[in-house]
Design an enzyme around this catalytic site. Structure first.
Site, mmCIF file in Angstrom:
data_model
loop_
_atom_site.group_PDB
_atom_site.id
_atom_site.type_symbol
_atom_site.label_atom_id
_atom_site.label_comp_id
_atom_site.label_asym_id
_atom_site.label_seq_id
_atom_site.Cartn_x
_atom_site.Cartn_y
_atom_site.Cartn_z
ATOM 1 N N LYS A 71 0.800 -9.524 5.193
ATOM 2 C CA LYS A 71 2.141 -9.825 4.685
ATOM 3 C C LYS A 71 3.237 -8.918 5.263
ATOM 4 C CE LYS A 71 2.176 -11.664 0.231
ATOM 5 N NZ LYS A 71 1.982 -11.617 -1.221
ATOM 6 N N ASP A 108 7.718 -14.963 -3.228
ATOM 7 C CA ASP A 108 7.069 -14.400 -4.420
ATOM 8 C C ASP A 108 8.075 -14.166 -5.551
ATOM 9 O OD1 ASP A 108 4.387 -14.349 -3.764
ATOM 10 O OD2 ASP A 108 4.439 -12.332 -2.921
HETATM 11 P P1 NAP Z 1 -0.710 -3.756 -3.568
HETATM 12 O O1 NAP Z 1 0.467 -3.739 -2.655
HETATM 13 O O2 NAP Z 1 -2.038 -3.320 -3.067
HETATM 14 O O3 NAP Z 1 -0.320 -2.867 -4.860
HETATM 15 C C1 NAP Z 1 -1.276 -2.583 -5.864
HETATM 16 C C2 NAP Z 1 -0.586 -1.916 -7.041
HETATM 17 O O4 NAP Z 1 -1.563 -1.697 -8.074
HETATM 18 C C3 NAP Z 1 0.023 -0.549 -6.705
HETATM 19 O O5 NAP Z 1 1.141 -0.325 -7.518
HETATM 20 C C4 NAP Z 1 -1.140 0.385 -7.079
HETATM 21 O O6 NAP Z 1 -0.732 1.708 -7.344
HETATM 22 C C5 NAP Z 1 -1.616 -0.277 -8.355
HETATM 23 N N1 NAP Z 1 -2.986 0.135 -8.683
HETATM 24 C C6 NAP Z 1 -4.129 -0.278 -8.085
HETATM 25 N N2 NAP Z 1 -5.198 0.331 -8.673
HETATM 26 C C7 NAP Z 1 -4.696 1.134 -9.648
HETATM 27 C C8 NAP Z 1 -5.283 2.026 -10.613
HETATM 28 N N3 NAP Z 1 -6.612 2.205 -10.672
HETATM 29 N N4 NAP Z 1 -4.465 2.672 -11.480
HETATM 30 C C9 NAP Z 1 -3.116 2.479 -11.433
HETATM 31 N N5 NAP Z 1 -2.510 1.663 -10.542
HETATM 32 C C10 NAP Z 1 -3.284 1.010 -9.665
HETATM 33 O O7 NAP Z 1 -0.963 -5.217 -4.163
HETATM 34 P P2 NAP Z 1 0.146 -6.342 -4.499
HETATM 35 O O8 NAP Z 1 0.230 -7.297 -3.381
HETATM 36 O O9 NAP Z 1 1.381 -5.672 -4.985
HETATM 37 O O10 NAP Z 1 -0.586 -7.126 -5.703
HETATM 38 C C11 NAP Z 1 -0.721 -6.531 -6.964
HETATM 39 C C12 NAP Z 1 -1.344 -7.527 -7.942
HETATM 40 O O11 NAP Z 1 -0.484 -8.655 -8.109
HETATM 41 C C13 NAP Z 1 -2.689 -8.106 -7.466
HETATM 42 O O12 NAP Z 1 -3.532 -8.217 -8.577
HETATM 43 C C14 NAP Z 1 -2.328 -9.471 -6.934
HETATM 44 O O13 NAP Z 1 -3.402 -10.395 -7.034
HETATM 45 C C15 NAP Z 1 -1.201 -9.852 -7.885
HETATM 46 N N6 NAP Z 1 -0.277 -10.841 -7.305
HETATM 47 C C16 NAP Z 1 -0.133 -12.011 -7.972
HETATM 48 C C17 NAP Z 1 0.748 -12.955 -7.475
HETATM 49 C C18 NAP Z 1 0.912 -14.249 -8.218
HETATM 50 O O14 NAP Z 1 1.374 -15.216 -7.616
HETATM 51 N N7 NAP Z 1 0.585 -14.289 -9.499
HETATM 52 C C19 NAP Z 1 1.480 -12.710 -6.292
HETATM 53 C C20 NAP Z 1 1.309 -11.482 -5.646
HETATM 54 C C21 NAP Z 1 0.421 -10.544 -6.175
HETATM 55 P P3 NAP Z 1 -0.737 2.803 -6.162
HETATM 56 O O15 NAP Z 1 0.536 2.587 -5.376
HETATM 57 O O16 NAP Z 1 -0.785 4.093 -6.866
HETATM 58 O O17 NAP Z 1 -1.973 2.546 -5.325
#
Ligand code: NAP
Length: 279
Positions: A71, A108
């Site tokens: 992305k 998004d």
């Molecule tokens: P990303 O860029 O990898 O970000 C992950 C986020 O989760 C970061 O803020 C990370 O914190 C946090 N995190 C992960 N493990 C953690 C833990 N053990 N404790 C505290 N914080 C933790 O991923 P993303 O693309 O933003 O996606 C995040 C979520 O949204 C995913 O579950 C994804 O499937 C979902 N999503 C859903 C949609 C939808 O259409 N519904 C669209 C996009 C994403 P750190 O920065 O500290 O690592």
């Protein structure tokens, strides 16, 4: 076969890609609207991204969705990047234009807002601060969208504070960064709580933020949609708060791409949800 008689093809590119629900969603819409087109998952490794992306239009692809881990990298490959994709720093929807240029957008944020408008019609963005947990790619889209629709203050918390600080410097003074441990205290006068972290996803730990102080009218929404009802949503609903799950965002973010590639704006309704859930 001429350009005009080609059956339009679209795809989702990622690495890995087998988990993606996008083929089920677009496949359902193609059947529902009787469109002669195809939507397929394509696994592309990061090193091959540039080369393979240039080949797809020549094979008849009119566009693509982009998912993890491409992305952000896609912004350096696309010829035209929309302002919102540039601000978010990531794109999820590509259009392969007839002049050969690749156009990259991020839907998004609009998908996130459309999901709330559909499933929490009484939500008023200006009603009060939003508590946003997480500062990853999805959080950037959510924060941009919340500011755009008029949320007055974003209280942002992330495990890794530096990532939240970066978001503050990109999105401006409406974003206030707090320590992760303060989350529970900031809920009292908040009008909404958004989980953009991956916590609560199947196979990951739960979020575990105490909701005792959550304003009883605050809207609670989770971007995680596997499971559909996360522990956060179960607890919020048990307290009587309005809740919205993350599946609707996935469906709504897909609609603009489908419209551009296949010429029909698809409905996001109960039948669409069922089709994706049963796939
Ligand atoms: P990303 O860029 O990898 O970000 C992950 C986020 O989760 C970061 O803020 C990370 O914190 C946090 N995190 C992960 N493990 C953690 C833990 N053990 N404790 C505290 N914080 C933790 O991923 P993303 O693309 O933003 O996606 C995040 C979520 O949204 C995913 O579950 C994804 O499937 C979902 N999503 C859903 C949609 C939808 O259409 N519904 C669209 C996009 C994403 P750190 O920065 O500290 O690592």
């Amino acid at each position: 076969m001429t350009e005009h008689t080609r059956i339009p093809l679209a795809c989702v590119i990622g690495h890995p890609i087998a988990h993606s629900r996008s083929p089920a969603l677009h496949g359902y819409w193609l059947r529902r609207y009787g469109i002669k087109g195809h939507y397929v998952p394509i696994d592309i490794a990061p090193l091959e991204l540039n080369e393979l992306l240039r080949i797809l239009p020549r094979l008849g692809f009119v566009g693509a969705n982009v998912t993890i881990p491409h992305k952000e990298a896609i912004l350096n490959i696309a010829d035209i990047v929309t302002d919102r994709a540039a601000l978010i720093g990531a794109a999820n929807t590509l259009i392969f234009r007839k002049d050969g240029k690749i156009h990259a957008d991020n839907t998004d944020g609009s998908g996130f807002i459309a999901n709330l408008r559909q499933n929490a019609p009484h939500w008023v963005p200006a009603a009060g601060p939003a508590v946003v947990l997480g500062a990853g790619g999805a959080a950037r889209a959510v924060v941009a969208a919340l500011i755009e629709v008029g949320v007055p203050e974003i209280r942002l918390m992330n495990r890794t504070r530096a990532r939240a600080d970066a978001l503050r410097s990109d999105f401006g003074a409406k974003v206030h960064v707090h320590e992760w441990v303060q989350a529970a205290n900031l809920l009292e006068d908040a009008a909404m709580l958004v989980n953009t972290t991956s916590l609560g996803m199947t196979g990951k730990p739960d979020l575990n933020i105490p909701l005792d102080r959550l304003n009883p009218h605050a809207l609670v929404t989770d971007l995680v949609y596997t499971p559909l009802k996360t522990q956060l949503l179960i607890e919020a609903e048990a307290r009587g708060n309005p809740v919205v799950d993350g599946l609707g965002m996935l469906l709504h973010q897909a609609a603009p791409g489908f419209e551009r590639w296949f010429g029909i704006r698809p409905d996001v309704d109960e039948a669409t949800r069922k089709a994706v859930l049963s796939a």
